[in-house]
Design a protein around this motif. Sequence first.
Motif, mmCIF file in Angstrom:
data_model
loop_
_atom_site.group_PDB
_atom_site.id
_atom_site.type_symbol
_atom_site.label_atom_id
_atom_site.label_comp_id
_atom_site.label_asym_id
_atom_site.label_seq_id
_atom_site.Cartn_x
_atom_site.Cartn_y
_atom_site.Cartn_z
ATOM 1 N N LEU A 1 0.828 -1.209 0.000
ATOM 2 C CA LEU A 1 0.000 0.000 0.000
ATOM 3 C C LEU A 1 0.867 1.266 0.000
ATOM 4 N N ILE A 2 1.930 1.259 0.784
ATOM 5 C CA ILE A 2 2.836 2.416 0.840
ATOM 6 C C ILE A 2 3.491 2.637 -0.521
ATOM 7 N N GLN B 1 -8.861 3.216 -5.781
ATOM 8 C CA GLN B 1 -7.790 3.090 -6.775
ATOM 9 C C GLN B 1 -6.519 2.522 -6.150
ATOM 10 N N ILE B 2 -6.205 2.984 -4.963
ATOM 11 C CA ILE B 2 -5.012 2.488 -4.262
ATOM 12 C C ILE B 2 -5.145 0.985 -4.037
ATOM 13 N N CYS B 3 -6.303 0.558 -3.547
ATOM 14 C CA CYS B 3 -6.539 -0.865 -3.275
ATOM 15 C C CYS B 3 -6.466 -1.695 -4.552
ATOM 16 N N GLN B 4 -7.079 -1.199 -5.626
ATOM 17 C CA GLN B 4 -7.035 -1.926 -6.898
ATOM 18 C C GLN B 4 -5.613 -2.049 -7.413
ATOM 19 N N ALA B 5 -4.866 -0.951 -7.375
ATOM 20 C CA ALA B 5 -3.494 -0.966 -7.878
ATOM 21 C C ALA B 5 -2.589 -1.856 -7.023
ATOM 22 N N SER C 1 -7.763 -5.676 -0.549
ATOM 23 C CA SER C 1 -9.150 -5.288 -0.266
ATOM 24 C C SER C 1 -9.179 -3.976 0.517
ATOM 25 N N SER C 2 -10.314 -3.308 0.468
ATOM 26 C CA SER C 2 -10.456 -2.068 1.242
ATOM 27 C C SER C 2 -10.410 -2.380 2.740
ATOM 28 N N SER D 1 -8.468 -4.597 4.126
ATOM 29 C CA SER D 1 -7.030 -4.642 4.440
ATOM 30 C C SER D 1 -6.459 -3.234 4.534
ATOM 31 N N PHE D 2 -6.914 -2.372 3.612
ATOM 32 C CA PHE D 2 -6.455 -0.979 3.656
ATOM 33 C C PHE D 2 -6.761 -0.376 5.012
ATOM 34 N N TYR D 3 -8.026 -0.469 5.436
ATOM 35 C CA TYR D 3 -8.437 0.172 6.689
ATOM 36 C C TYR D 3 -7.923 -0.564 7.930
ATOM 37 N N HIS D 4 -7.478 -1.778 7.765
ATOM 38 C CA HIS D 4 -6.789 -2.464 8.866
ATOM 39 C C HIS D 4 -5.464 -1.771 9.168
#
Length: 196
Positions: A17-18, A37-41, A45-46, A48-51
């Motif tokens: 993600l970073i 877009q960040i999650c797709q690239a 999953s979103s 995981s992002f918010y984790h």
Amino acid sequence: MDKQKVYKCTEETRTKLIETITKLFRKEGFSNITVRQICQAANVSSGSFYHHFQSKENLALVAYERVEKLLTEQQLPAANALSPLEGLHAMMVLPVKVAMKEGRQVMQEYYTLILKKVFPPELSSERPFFSGLESQLLRLQKEGLLREHLSTRQLAFHCMRHIRGLIFHWTIDEKERELLPIFERDFQVLIHGILK
């Protein structure tokens, strides 16, 4: 499930993600990218992002801090191998070279994030770059080259403010073509003021 495997997986996701926001930031600009877009690239999953991150802004700050830390850690050994004055120059020129490499658009986005308080506006002594600058100033002090009344801490803050202002001015003034010659001139003025 094995805890080490889970930890490795979560660290890999965080790193992915970073790295993804760093690439997208350069390509699209911060305001033009979304968490989706960040999650797709990054192929995560979103959830995981918010984790890992509270928001896109939080991720951007972590990415910025990571880049600053890595650049400082890469530059510091080279700076320490030089004379104290050359070492200070090597540390101070680092953000100038990064700004020139990244270009005006990326730097405009960076300063916009500071103005919007996404990135902290204060110049903190906790930042790796501050420590790198102060370490070179301490080397000058140990050699007896600094004027006695000058604090290395105050000088490090002065250097950070100067570099920020110099890059900001270059970012907004299209007439200023080359940043490096301006930095070199200003560095000479700084040295004249701080050395015995």
